[in-house]
Design an enzyme around this catalytic site. Structure first.
Site, PDB file in Angstrom:
ATOM      1  N   ASP A 125      33.105 -17.104  40.347  1.00 21.96           N
ATOM      2  CA  ASP A 125      34.538 -16.861  40.464  1.00 21.96           C
ATOM      3  C   ASP A 125      35.138 -17.851  41.460  1.00 21.96           C
ATOM      4  O   ASP A 125      34.572 -18.908  41.697  1.00 21.96           O
ATOM      5  CB  ASP A 125      34.768 -15.409  40.906  1.00 21.96           C
ATOM      6  CG  ASP A 125      33.772 -15.052  42.003  1.00 21.96           C
ATOM      7  OD1 ASP A 125      33.365 -15.967  42.750  1.00 21.96           O
ATOM      8  OD2 ASP A 125      33.394 -13.875  42.110  1.00 21.96           O
ATOM      9  N   HIS A 423      27.468 -16.642  33.807  1.00 16.72           N
ATOM     10  CA  HIS A 423      28.706 -16.007  34.260  1.00 16.72           C
ATOM     11  C   HIS A 423      29.373 -16.934  35.271  1.00 16.72           C
ATOM     12  O   HIS A 423      29.094 -16.878  36.467  1.00 16.72           O
ATOM     13  CB  HIS A 423      28.368 -14.649  34.879  1.00 16.72           C
ATOM     14  CG  HIS A 423      29.541 -13.871  35.368  1.00 16.72           C
ATOM     15  ND1 HIS A 423      30.069 -12.803  34.686  1.00 16.72           N
ATOM     16  CD2 HIS A 423      30.290 -13.998  36.484  1.00 16.72           C
ATOM     17  CE1 HIS A 423      31.090 -12.306  35.360  1.00 16.72           C
ATOM     18  NE2 HIS A 423      31.249 -13.011  36.463  1.00 16.72           N
ATOM     19  N   ASP A 463      21.439 -12.679  27.467  1.00 18.65           N
ATOM     20  CA  ASP A 463      22.261 -13.860  27.744  1.00 18.65           C
ATOM     21  C   ASP A 463      23.738 -13.591  27.418  1.00 18.65           C
ATOM     22  O   ASP A 463      24.298 -14.209  26.528  1.00 18.65           O
ATOM     23  CB  ASP A 463      21.708 -15.036  26.924  1.00 18.65           C
ATOM     24  CG  ASP A 463      22.228 -16.376  27.424  1.00 18.65           C
ATOM     25  OD1 ASP A 463      23.087 -16.383  28.325  1.00 18.65           O
ATOM     26  OD2 ASP A 463      21.797 -17.406  26.894  1.00 18.65           O
ATOM     27  N   GLU A 472      24.976 -14.356  36.487  1.00 19.35           N
ATOM     28  CA  GLU A 472      25.888 -15.045  37.384  1.00 19.35           C
ATOM     29  C   GLU A 472      25.184 -16.181  38.118  1.00 19.35           C
ATOM     30  O   GLU A 472      23.975 -16.156  38.344  1.00 19.35           O
ATOM     31  CB  GLU A 472      26.508 -14.089  38.419  1.00 19.35           C
ATOM     32  CG  GLU A 472      27.621 -14.782  39.214  1.00 19.35           C
ATOM     33  CD  GLU A 472      28.687 -13.848  39.764  1.00 19.35           C
ATOM     34  OE1 GLU A 472      28.456 -12.630  39.823  1.00 19.35           O
ATOM     35  OE2 GLU A 472      29.765 -14.366  40.134  1.00 19.35           O
TER      36      GLU A 472
END
Ligand SMILES: *[C@@H]1O[C@H](CO)[C@@H](O)[C@H](O)[C@H]1NC(C)=O
Ligand SMILES: *[C@@H]1O[C@H](CO)[C@@H](O)[C@H](O)[C@H]1NC(C)=O
Ligand SMILES: *[C@@H]1O[C@H](CO)[C@@H](O)[C@H](O)[C@H]1NC(C)=O
Ligand SMILES: *[C@@H]1O[C@H](CO)[C@@H](O)[C@H](O)[C@H]1NC(C)=O
Length: 627
Positions: A125, A423, A463, A472
């Site tokens: 993120d 991710h 996955d 992540e």
């Protein structure tokens, strides 16, 4: 939304390797380059870094390296540093190799009137955190110091320098004066609702700090360790004395702040925002870790005494079994000090003993974490132990790189079986949290060299982009991988396991309640067997009564009273309880791993993650907090 889960514990491997150095009884390294006969070739780096990866159609017949250094390990070292380029925040430089990233978050720090742009995004993120970053930087700089030759052989010193400097330049901004350290930029509630490009990162992006009146002892000491270790790297290896001196000044200032600012406390006490992601469980291990690096940097005995005092203060009766993480530094303090005190008056014996115990406990982790098939004993010679630690470390590396039941290297972009849905919001090309798995169908960019969270304890891996636990990416576990790959470049005669693995993951049997179907069947059959056996034993023991009862039954018509009495005896509560106990034993959860049990019973730091390596290899960190 995300709070970290399963992560392959690369640190474990690096620890074991660093340990071999610490125990080698001299201050030099550790890794003995094992390759001599192979030709040393100039490193050509022609792999794609922007487009979709391509792989050879056929796996190789052998893992044997075609040349030295092994080209695949050179590539892996390049890729893991490349991953950090993909994580860059702020204004990107002209030589940025990851061209799909844009300038971003240029106004960070405006809310507090300083420039906090730059640095690294922590994970998949757009938040920036100090605590896991300082861990990542100290791991990288330590690896750089120990395995510098690997970086040189791979022609990667330039990228090591860039990776560390990008982080250090930002840490300097985050430490604008002797009393202040910024520890987080961005707000998790805002950021977690955003899944999109780096060009539209949502606001507000608040800046959070600790300072002399509101201390965060752990994060201050940890930042001191990062500054000190990287100062050493610039002083001793990268030959930038001026920069090394700047970093040392910050290290001294932060360590003093950590020691003097009161009350000494964990940093989430004053910055609750970090509890989303990186709350600290104690601060004394970071004080020890900071002191250890200050000692290694300055050779000042005072720091060695401080490190010893903090470790004693942790009141550990025996060595902690918990793996090293961004939150738990005990094990690496032992190992660092064991190496740093060689040939000094600073109690090398104590540290050697602690380091050896820690390595031993790691390698001999209790079931289901048993790694040794031979059950070799603790009284093995030093050399045997060193060999065991090293082969443990190599086992971890090999697991990460494909030697696992799913034949999956958990590094993005190196093999057909590598994860393709890491991710990572910027890499995904997605535009909404709601369509995270479906749009775009294929991850837009390949985030080369990213290590994903990894499989669960049953070696299973899904996955899916939304599965942040398994998929992540994050700074803190890619960082130890830097040093490991440098070590492999220096020493390996083999290519990574994935070079011989054909495309396609094998189907593994399904798992129910953490068990494979055959295990469940076995348990059911076993339970029936046990029940029958108990029945048989009971019947045997009570055979006299049964005879009496049978005889009484025959006489039933004659003597009703005797019959009833015997029946009661046979089905009394005692027998039923016996059977129930057996059944409930079968269903009982396994005992807590040692470290956790001890921590709980002594009211010490709660160990964030039970050290449960999967049966076939890596140590796993389940439920450790993370973004
Ligand atoms: C960078 O900007 C371009 C053009 O706006 C965009 O297509 C791309 O997705 C952006 N990159 C990331 C990682 O968001
Ligand atoms: C010190 O840190 C606390 C907690 O982050 C903050 O509330 C306070 O404003 C800071 N002090 C100064 C002088 O900035
Ligand atoms: C720093 O100097 C040492 C000794 O002169 C040399 O071996 C090393 O390659 C230099 N490092 C860099 C990055 O130039
Ligand atoms: C800040 O700390 C450094 C290192 O400890 C010290 O040299 C310097 O004098 C300090 N600066 C101020 C303004 O106190």
């Amino acid at each position: 939304m995300k709070a970290a889960g399963y992560s392959l514990w690369a640190v474990g491997a690096s620890l074991a390797i660093f340990t071999t150095g610490a125990l080698a009884q001299d201050n030099s390294i550790t890794a003995t380059p094992t390759v001599t006969a192979r030709p040393t070739l100039p490193v050509s780096k022609t792999w794609p870094t922007a487009s979709a990866p391509t792989y050879p159609d056929q796996p190789r017949d052998t893992q044997e390296s075609p040349s030295f250094p092994d080209p695949e390990y050179v590539k892996l070292l390049d890729y893991t540093l490349l991953f950090f380029e993909a994580q860059r925040s702020g204004k990107l430089p002209p030589d940025q190799r990851i061209t799909w990233r844009n300038d971003s978050a240029l106004n960070d720090g405006k809310d507090v009137g300083i420039d906090l742009s730059g640095g690294y995004y922590d994970a998949g993120d757009y938040l920036k955190f100090i605590f896991p970053l300082t861990f990542a930087l100290s791991q990288t700089c330590w690896g750089g110091l120990e395995f510098y030759e690997g970086y040189q052989l791979a022609d990667e010193t330039k990228y090591l320098d860039q990776m560390v400097r990008w982080g250090m330049d930002w840490l300097i901004k985050a430490h604008p004066n002797n009393n202040t350290l910024f520890v987080q930029v961005g707000v998790s509630e805002v950021d977690n609702n955003y899944w999109g490009p780096d060009t539209h990162i949502p606001l507000p992006r608040n800046s959070f700090q600790v300072n002399n009146t509101h201390p965060g002892t752990d994060v201050m000491a940890d930042a001191a360790a990062a500054f000190a270790s990287c100062s050493m790297l610039y002083r001793d290896k990268l030959n930038d004395t001026a920069y090394a001196n700047i970093l040392q000044t910050h290290a001294e200032s932060l360590f003093r702040l950590a020691e003097t600012a009161t009350p000494q406390q964990v940093y989430q006490t004053v910055v609750p925002a970090v509890t989303c992601c990186y709350a600290s469980s104690d601060f004394v291990d970071e004080l020890a870790w900071g002191a250890a690096w200050m000692y290694k940097l300055t050779k000042n005995t005072l720091y060695a005494q401080k490190a010893a005092r903090y470790i004693d203060q942790l009141n550990i009766r025996s060595v902690q079994t918990s793996p090293v993480t961004w939150d738990d530094k005990c094990g690496i303090v032992y190992i660092l000090m064991a190496g740093a005190t060689v040939g000094t008056v600073d109690n090398n014996e104590k540290w050697q003993g602690l380091a050896e115990e820690f390595a031993q406990v790691t390698v001999d982790a209790p079931k289901p974490c048993s790694f040794t098939k031979d059950g070799s004993s603790i009284s093995a010679s030093a050399q045997e132990n060193i060999d065991r630690y090293r082969s443990f470390a190599l086992g971890q590396i090999n697991y990460l790189l494909g030697a696992n039941p799913l034949k999956t290297p958990y590094i993005v972009g190196v093999h057909h079986n590598s994860p393709i849905n890491p991710h990572s919001a910027p890499a995904s090309g997605g535009i909404s949290v709601d369509s995270i798995d479906t749009f775009p169908e294929k991850e837009t960019y390949t985030i080369y060299g990213a290590l994903v969270g990894g499989p669960d304890k049953n070696d299973r891996f899904e996955d899916h982009r939304s599965d942040w636990r398994q998929n992540e990416v994050a700074l803190d576990y890619n960082a130890p991988f830097n040093g490991l790959m440098a070590y492999q470049v220096m020493t390996s005669k083999l290519s990574p396991p994935y070079v011989t693995i054909p495309a396609g993951r094998p189907d593994l049997p399904p798992i129910l309640n953490g068990m494979e179907v055959w295990q469940i069947i076995l348990i059911v059959i076993g339970s029936i067997f046990v029940a029958v056996a108990i029945g048989a034993i009971v019947c045997y023991r009570k055979r006299e009564q049964i005879r009496t009862w049978a005889a009484a039954r025959k006489q039933g018509r004659v003597d009703n009273n005797a019959n009833k009495h015997s029946m009661k005896n046979l089905s009394g509560p005692h027998n039923r309880n016996n059977q129930e106990a057996v059944v409930s034993n079968l269903a009982a959860p396994p005992p807590l791993p040692n470290g956790q049990e001890r921590a709980q019973s002594q009211g010490q730091r709660p160990v964030p993650a039970p050290p449960l390596p999967s049966r076939n290899g890596p140590i796993l960190l389940e439920d450790a907090q993370r973004m």
